[in-house]
Design a protein around this motif. Sequence first.
Motif, short mmCIF file in Angstrom:
data_model
loop_
_atom_site.label_atom_id
_atom_site.label_comp_id
_atom_site.label_asym_id
_atom_site.label_seq_id
_atom_site.Cartn_x
_atom_site.Cartn_y
_atom_site.Cartn_z
N VAL A 105 2.03 -44.47 -57.34
CA VAL A 105 2.48 -44.64 -55.96
C VAL A 105 1.30 -44.24 -55.07
O VAL A 105 0.52 -43.36 -55.43
CB VAL A 105 3.71 -43.78 -55.63
CG1 VAL A 105 4.88 -44.14 -56.53
CG2 VAL A 105 3.42 -42.29 -55.74
N SER A 106 1.17 -44.89 -53.94
CA SER A 106 0.08 -44.53 -53.03
C SER A 106 0.58 -44.56 -51.60
O SER A 106 1.51 -45.31 -51.25
CB SER A 106 -1.12 -45.47 -53.22
OG SER A 106 -0.72 -46.81 -53.15
N PHE A 107 -0.02 -43.70 -50.79
CA PHE A 107 0.39 -43.60 -49.39
C PHE A 107 -0.69 -42.89 -48.61
O PHE A 107 -1.63 -42.31 -49.18
CB PHE A 107 1.73 -42.84 -49.27
CG PHE A 107 1.74 -41.51 -49.95
CD1 PHE A 107 1.33 -40.35 -49.30
CD2 PHE A 107 2.17 -41.41 -51.27
CE1 PHE A 107 1.34 -39.13 -49.95
CE2 PHE A 107 2.17 -40.17 -51.93
CZ PHE A 107 1.77 -39.03 -51.26
N THR A 108 -0.56 -42.96 -47.29
CA THR A 108 -1.49 -42.23 -46.42
C THR A 108 -0.92 -40.85 -46.16
O THR A 108 0.26 -40.72 -45.82
CB THR A 108 -1.65 -42.99 -45.09
OG1 THR A 108 -2.12 -44.31 -45.39
CG2 THR A 108 -2.63 -42.28 -44.17
N LEU A 109 -1.76 -39.85 -46.32
CA LEU A 109 -1.30 -38.48 -46.07
C LEU A 109 -0.90 -38.34 -44.60
O LEU A 109 -1.66 -38.73 -43.72
CB LEU A 109 -2.41 -37.48 -46.37
CG LEU A 109 -2.38 -36.74 -47.69
CD1 LEU A 109 -3.53 -35.74 -47.77
CD2 LEU A 109 -1.06 -36.04 -47.93
N PRO A 110 0.27 -37.79 -44.34
CA PRO A 110 0.66 -37.60 -42.94
C PRO A 110 -0.15 -36.47 -42.31
O PRO A 110 -0.72 -35.63 -43.01
CB PRO A 110 2.13 -37.22 -43.05
CG PRO A 110 2.27 -36.62 -44.42
CD PRO A 110 1.27 -37.32 -45.29
#
Lengths: 264, 160
Positions: A152-157
């Motif tokens: 899974v990948s995402f932008t760190l908040p």
Amino acid sequence: MALALQTFPTVKDANSALKAAGTRYLGGGTLVIRAANEGDVSVSSLVRSTDPALSAIAVAGGKVRIGASVTMAAIARLPDLGALAKAARAVGGPAIRNMATVGGNLFAPAPYGDFAVALLALDATISTDDGELPIETFLAKRDGSRVIVTSVSFTLPKADGFRFLKVSRVKPKGVSMLSIAAVLERAADGTVSSARIALGCMADRPIRARAAEKAIEGKTLDRDGIAPALAAATEGIAPITDPIASAWYRAEVLPVHLGRLLLT
Amino acid sequence: MAKVPVQFTLNGSEKAEFIDSGTTLLNALRDKIGDTSPKGGCHQGTCGACSVIIDGELRLSCLTLAETCNGTTITTTSGLSESGVLHPLQRAFLDTFATQCGFCTPGMIMAAKVLLDHTPNPSRDEVVEALSGNICRCTGYEPIIQAVLLAARANSQNAA
């Protein structure tokens, strides 16, 4: 229990074996072995992959990629993912957190899957052996899915941009009555410029609270400002009923807990 | 059902067995190897009675397949005492009357051992958190919490 486990060094080979009828993927085992122990005869064989990439965590330039076999405990103890520690620690007790994986949590039916709620708020991308999918699309199709999630990948908040709340009757560990995750961005004047709010236990899988998201945009995070979002919070929900709480009760308390989260 | 070879270190002893593929570690330990200290409670990952330590991490043996433990080091409650002398946690559970029916006790002790291995002087809240995956239907938990705190104090006094 009569299960045969096949182990493959690559996800590709495991994916091929997964096509056979009655075959399930074995991650941490907290869902599939549980099902088999419970007498789920639809599970006749298991496959897994020992590909090291499945256990890798990469954090660089504000982007995060977490391998599907990474456990909740591993996420909770990594300082770079401190913002997500609360969501990872919401999953089970210590032993479960040492076993439950990111990939598995995406398939956990309500009232489980608290980490997937966080991933939905983070607008994560799900990588499978067949390509990438937005998490919302993935969750919608997950029941018929026959592919292995690889990461899974995402932008760190931003440091104060991510909020997570799990509500349960038993402390410190209990099954979710509901869980809420929110990614909030604020303009210079303090008003909310964008919001993504995800809910757990408000359907059979994590869902977005789109009406609440729309209602909070342009508002300040105070009692008056969040009132429209709380009024809209129950729009589109279909809460589960289980021994922890009825659907009616979950719907009743959702605005209360969403309010607490937004006013944190 | 195909037999698969499994080798691991259990409580300091090398074990090499052929087991049916798909056998849980709990069943392999109890039925094949004869270590009955991990208890089969819910088989759903909820009660913690089957907790063991695998490579230093607390795990649920009812949800772990034995063949995935190849090459690992496994500790169960039956491996804690040395030369007939009880482990400080075992001693503390007796001294504080932290066992009643005793079914949850091995899992509780395993969870407590992992805690004390990493946090020798835990707070009460840390003990509660560490035991949060283990259910007891007899004691009301308070004697168990006191036992873990007592064992921690005994450890720190021995280390001083």
